[in-house]
Design a protein around this motif. Structure first.
Motif, PDB file in Angstrom:
ATOM      1  N   THR A 174     -23.013  21.185 -11.154  1.00  0.00           N
ATOM      2  CA  THR A 174     -23.961  21.065 -12.394  1.00  0.00           C
ATOM      3  C   THR A 174     -25.018  21.944 -12.338  1.00  0.00           C
ATOM      4  N   ARG A 182     -28.745  23.693 -14.254  1.00  0.00           N
ATOM      5  CA  ARG A 182     -29.419  23.303 -15.285  1.00  0.00           C
ATOM      6  C   ARG A 182     -30.483  24.338 -15.189  1.00  0.00           C
ATOM      7  N   GLU A 215     -28.401  21.836 -19.795  1.00  0.00           N
ATOM      8  CA  GLU A 215     -27.884  21.261 -18.468  1.00  0.00           C
ATOM      9  C   GLU A 215     -26.151  21.187 -18.861  1.00  0.00           C
ATOM     10  N   CYS A 216     -25.282  22.092 -17.761  1.00  0.00           N
ATOM     11  CA  CYS A 216     -24.083  22.582 -18.175  1.00  0.00           C
ATOM     12  C   CYS A 216     -23.373  21.886 -16.757  1.00  0.00           C
ATOM     13  N   VAL A 217     -21.987  21.161 -16.852  1.00  0.00           N
ATOM     14  CA  VAL A 217     -21.349  20.604 -15.949  1.00  0.00           C
ATOM     15  C   VAL A 217     -19.782  21.355 -15.681  1.00  0.00           C
ATOM     16  N   THR A 256     -17.396  18.971  -8.599  1.00  0.00           N
ATOM     17  CA  THR A 256     -18.293  18.842  -9.577  1.00  0.00           C
ATOM     18  C   THR A 256     -19.371  19.894  -9.491  1.00  0.00           C
TER      19      THR A 256
END
Length: 137
Positions: A58, A60, A78-80, A56
């Motif tokens: 992340t 920001r 913020e993108c995951v 994962t």
């Protein structure tokens, strides 16, 4: 002579935003100098427990967190992303490869979202520049 395509050992499973904030600064008055919007970028990449090769990531991006009126916007995105590394990579290679890939994919998604959202705001579109991935101090 034909070249054989080599499969990239990292794949993207999913990308989504968990934060999309664009605030047009009340009282902003454009000037000729135009203070540049400087993004602060943070990226974290973690392996997913009990899922070998799955990560994962992340990212920001924050711009003008102090909501200074000399800038047209205050932005917090913020993108995951969920990524998979195949078993041809060592754990260290997978982490490095996913970090580089995630930086490119997630920052690209953030740049596009910022451009699209600010284009519908009163002070016009903002196109973020490049982000350079650097080792932590």
């Amino acid at each position: 002579m034909t070249q054989q395509a080599v499969a990239y050992p990292i794949t993207l499973e999913q990308v989504f935003f968990v934060r999309s904030i664009v605030v047009a600064m009340p009282g902003y008055v454009p000037d000729d100098a135009g203070a540049p919007l400087v993004p602060e970028n943070q990226i974290t990449v973690n392996p997913v427990d009990d899922a070998p090769g799955r990560f994962t990531a992340t990212m920001r991006t924050i711009i003008n967190p102090a909501t200074d009126k000399k800038y047209p916007y205050s932005i917090d995105m913020e993108c995951v992303g969920i990524f998979n590394a195949d078993n041809t990579l060592t754990a260290n290679e997978a982490l490095k490869g996913v970090t580089i890939t995630a930086h490119n994919v997630l920052y690209g998604a953030i740049r596009e979202a910022v451009s699209w959202l600010t284009a519908r705001q009163p002070y016009g579109a903002v196109m973020l520049g490049l982000s350079v991935l650097q080792p932590a101090p």
